[in-house]
Design a protein around this motif. Structure first.
Motif, PDB file in Angstrom:
ATOM      1  N   SER A   2       0.235  -1.014  -0.226  1.00 52.79           N
ATOM      2  CA  SER A   2       0.180  -0.354  -0.051  1.00 52.79           C
ATOM      3  C   SER A   2       0.615   1.356  -0.234  1.00 52.79           C
ATOM      4  N   ARG A   3       0.452   1.675  -0.833  1.00 52.08           N
ATOM      5  CA  ARG A   3       1.119   3.673  -0.698  1.00 52.08           C
ATOM      6  C   ARG A   3       0.363   4.720  -0.678  1.00 52.08           C
ATOM      7  N   LYS A   4       0.591   5.889  -0.054  1.00 50.30           N
ATOM      8  CA  LYS A   4       0.037   6.979   0.510  1.00 50.30           C
ATOM      9  C   LYS A   4      -0.174   7.604  -1.093  1.00 50.30           C
ATOM     10  N   VAL A   5      -1.222   8.503  -1.427  1.00 50.29           N
ATOM     11  CA  VAL A   5      -1.544   9.224  -2.254  1.00 50.29           C
ATOM     12  C   VAL A   5      -2.176  10.247  -2.525  1.00 50.29           C
ATOM     13  N   ILE A   6      -1.087  11.192  -2.838  1.00 53.29           N
ATOM     14  CA  ILE A   6      -1.614  12.227  -2.627  1.00 53.29           C
ATOM     15  C   ILE A   6      -3.295  12.709  -3.843  1.00 53.29           C
ATOM     16  N   LEU A   7      -4.317  12.958  -2.974  1.00 55.22           N
ATOM     17  CA  LEU A   7      -5.505  13.473  -3.773  1.00 55.22           C
ATOM     18  C   LEU A   7      -5.594  15.154  -3.720  1.00 55.22           C
ATOM     19  N   THR A   8      -5.871  15.689  -4.906  1.00 55.43           N
ATOM     20  CA  THR A   8      -5.992  16.882  -4.835  1.00 55.43           C
ATOM     21  C   THR A   8      -7.094  17.450  -5.483  1.00 55.43           C
ATOM     22  N   CYS A   9      -7.307  18.129  -5.147  1.00 55.66           N
ATOM     23  CA  CYS A   9      -9.000  18.731  -5.071  1.00 55.66           C
ATOM     24  C   CYS A   9      -8.979  20.526  -5.821  1.00 55.66           C
ATOM     25  N   ALA A  10      -9.081  20.617  -7.304  1.00 52.24           N
ATOM     26  CA  ALA A  10      -8.860  21.914  -7.562  1.00 52.24           C
ATOM     27  C   ALA A  10     -11.061  22.212  -7.897  1.00 52.24           C
ATOM     28  N   VAL A  11     -10.922  22.741  -7.043  1.00 52.62           N
ATOM     29  CA  VAL A  11     -12.034  23.414  -6.767  1.00 52.62           C
ATOM     30  C   VAL A  11     -13.046  24.380  -7.603  1.00 52.62           C
ATOM     31  N   THR A  12     -12.350  25.285  -8.380  1.00 51.11           N
ATOM     32  CA  THR A  12     -13.244  25.970  -8.974  1.00 51.11           C
ATOM     33  C   THR A  12     -12.628  26.214 -10.783  1.00 51.11           C
ATOM     34  N   GLY A  13     -11.148  26.932 -10.272  1.00 48.20           N
ATOM     35  CA  GLY A  13     -10.152  26.320 -11.593  1.00 48.20           C
ATOM     36  C   GLY A  13     -10.959  28.350 -12.055  1.00 48.20           C
ATOM     37  N   ALA A  14     -10.423  29.188 -13.830  1.00 51.20           N
ATOM     38  CA  ALA A  14     -10.171  30.181 -14.282  1.00 51.20           C
ATOM     39  C   ALA A  14     -11.571  30.586 -15.521  1.00 51.20           C
ATOM     40  N   THR A 284      -3.747  11.962   4.320  1.00 49.98           N
ATOM     41  CA  THR A 284      -3.933  12.908   4.975  1.00 49.98           C
ATOM     42  C   THR A 284      -3.426  13.595   4.687  1.00 49.98           C
ATOM     43  N   PRO A 285      -3.593  14.980   5.043  1.00 48.01           N
ATOM     44  CA  PRO A 285      -2.710  16.887   4.494  1.00 48.01           C
ATOM     45  C   PRO A 285      -1.180  16.761   5.198  1.00 48.01           C
ATOM     46  N   ASP A 286      -1.276  16.041   7.177  1.00 49.93           N
ATOM     47  CA  ASP A 286      -0.314  15.747   7.325  1.00 49.93           C
ATOM     48  C   ASP A 286       0.687  15.006   6.589  1.00 49.93           C
ATOM     49  N   GLU A 287      -0.073  13.773   6.292  1.00 45.86           N
ATOM     50  CA  GLU A 287       1.555  12.815   5.296  1.00 45.86           C
ATOM     51  C   GLU A 287       1.569  13.244   4.494  1.00 45.86           C
ATOM     52  N   ALA A 288       0.549  14.375   3.806  1.00 50.08           N
ATOM     53  CA  ALA A 288       1.191  14.613   1.583  1.00 50.08           C
ATOM     54  C   ALA A 288       2.442  16.123   2.526  1.00 50.08           C
ATOM     55  N   ARG A 289       2.035  16.384   3.238  1.00 52.62           N
ATOM     56  CA  ARG A 289       2.738  17.755   4.421  1.00 52.62           C
ATOM     57  C   ARG A 289       4.102  16.321   4.232  1.00 52.62           C
ATOM     58  N   ASP A 290       4.488  16.305   4.766  1.00 51.46           N
ATOM     59  CA  ASP A 290       5.722  15.050   5.147  1.00 51.46           C
ATOM     60  C   ASP A 290       6.293  14.333   3.298  1.00 51.46           C
ATOM     61  N   ILE A 291       5.405  14.196   2.924  1.00 49.92           N
ATOM     62  CA  ILE A 291       5.937  13.593   1.619  1.00 49.92           C
ATOM     63  C   ILE A 291       6.903  14.756   1.050  1.00 49.92           C
ATOM     64  N   LEU A 292       5.943  15.865   1.022  1.00 48.61           N
ATOM     65  CA  LEU A 292       6.490  16.724  -0.138  1.00 48.61           C
ATOM     66  C   LEU A 292       7.395  17.840   0.878  1.00 48.61           C
ATOM     67  N   GLN A 293       7.915  17.396   1.758  1.00 42.85           N
ATOM     68  CA  GLN A 293       8.526  18.098   3.196  1.00 42.85           C
ATOM     69  C   GLN A 293       8.153  19.725   2.639  1.00 42.85           C
TER      70      GLN A 293
END
Length: 301
Positions: A2-14, A284-293
């Motif tokens: 199992s791997r931790k996947v960062i999931l981004t939501c792009a909520v509105t754009g331009a 999780t957000p904190d796991e994403a912070r760790d992955i991306l430093q």
């Protein structure tokens, strides 16, 4: 494994999408509410544009960004906040006389690389975008302009601010230049790439092309890929299977399935099911912070 996947939501754009779906958020309150709902649905990161409240079109208004960030910060969720810094690159030319009223035709919003960053300067988000090259942007005579000099200047300032640039890549030449900036030390490790597929006329939605682009990434890079429209959800699987992270949201796609308009939270939930079906887990957000430093900062609104 199992791997931790960062999931981004792009909520509105331009893009000109607010009139196409009642679910596209426009006001700061609506944008923040959608970002919060996406985070509650599982999104690790929320990618934020803002819109002019009267016209519903994309905006560079710092106060609109400030209000969105404030409202998210006061909520019961703590997603990584990723603010676009791509606004300010649009140039429309007269095809019969390209120098006529250069920079003045309707659709033009062209400023320097540094002038695309006032909201980043003020709010110091954990991530901001850096669109890594110029592009024929769809049909007609509009270009997106981001020159090497602009990019180097912008990347240097973003690094000084302690913000992580998400390098948005719309074609292979842009990936080449992004790698140059990494080699020049303008991008703090680990470099973060967003491989954007299907935007006319950049990289087409093609799994072989994505595989080739992934092979050009430097060692240690973190990357995400997304595709627009009906390809969005299937591309979650494509990106994750190649070892990347994923992005969904109403910036890139308005539908859950044919004829059924989506909300941001619904798209996040569907992406979560796909990631789970592949045996991985959303970070999780904190796991994403760790992955991306990420350099965690208190955002000032």
């Amino acid at each position: 494994m199992s791997r931790k996947v960062i999931l981004t939501c792009a909520v509105t754009g331009a893009g000109d999408t607010a009139a196409k779906s009642e679910h596209v958020p426009v006001t700061p309150e609506q944008i923040a509410a959608d970002a919060i709902a996406a985070a509650r649905a599982g999104a690790s990161v929320v990618h934020v544009h803002v819109r002019d409240i009267e016209t519903t079109q994309g905006s560079r208004d710092v106060e609109l960004y400030s209000e969105v960030v404030r409202l998210i910060g006061e909520s019961d969720v703590d997603p990584v906040i990723n603010l676009t810094a791509g606004m300010g690159g649009d140039l429309t030319v007269d095809p019969s006389d390209p120098t006529r009223e250069l920079g003045k035709l309707e659709g033009t919003d062209l400023v320097s690389g540094l002038d695309r960053l006032p909201h980043v300067e003020k709010l110091r988000p954990e991530i901001c975008t850096l669109d890594c090259g110029s592009l024929n942007f769809g049909e007609g005579s509009q270009l997106y302009v981001s020159t090497p000099d602009m990019l180097r200047e912008g990347a240097a300032r973003i690094k000084e601010l302690g913000v992580k640039p998400e390098m948005e890549i719309f074609d292979t030449g842009q990936l080449w230049f992004a790698n140059v900036m990494v080699a020049e030390g303008l991008i703090a490790p680990p470099p973060m790439y967003q491989l954007c597929m299907g935007i006319p006329y950049g990289a087409p939605v093609d799994s072989g092309l994505l595989d080739a682009m992934v092979h050009l990434l430097p060692e240690g890079a973190q990357w995400t890929s997304f595709a627009i429209g009906r390809d969005q959800l299937r591309w979650v699987a494509q990106s994750v299977l190649l070892g990347g992270h994923a992005r969904v949201g109403l910036e890139d796609n308005l539908y859950l399935r044919k004829g059924v308009k989506a909300t941001n939270a619904q798209l996040v939930e569907e992406a979560g099911k796909i990631i789970d079906s592949l045996g991985d887990q959303i970070a999780t957000p904190d796991e994403a912070r760790d992955i991306l430093q990420l350099d965690r900062k208190a955002l000032s609104a």
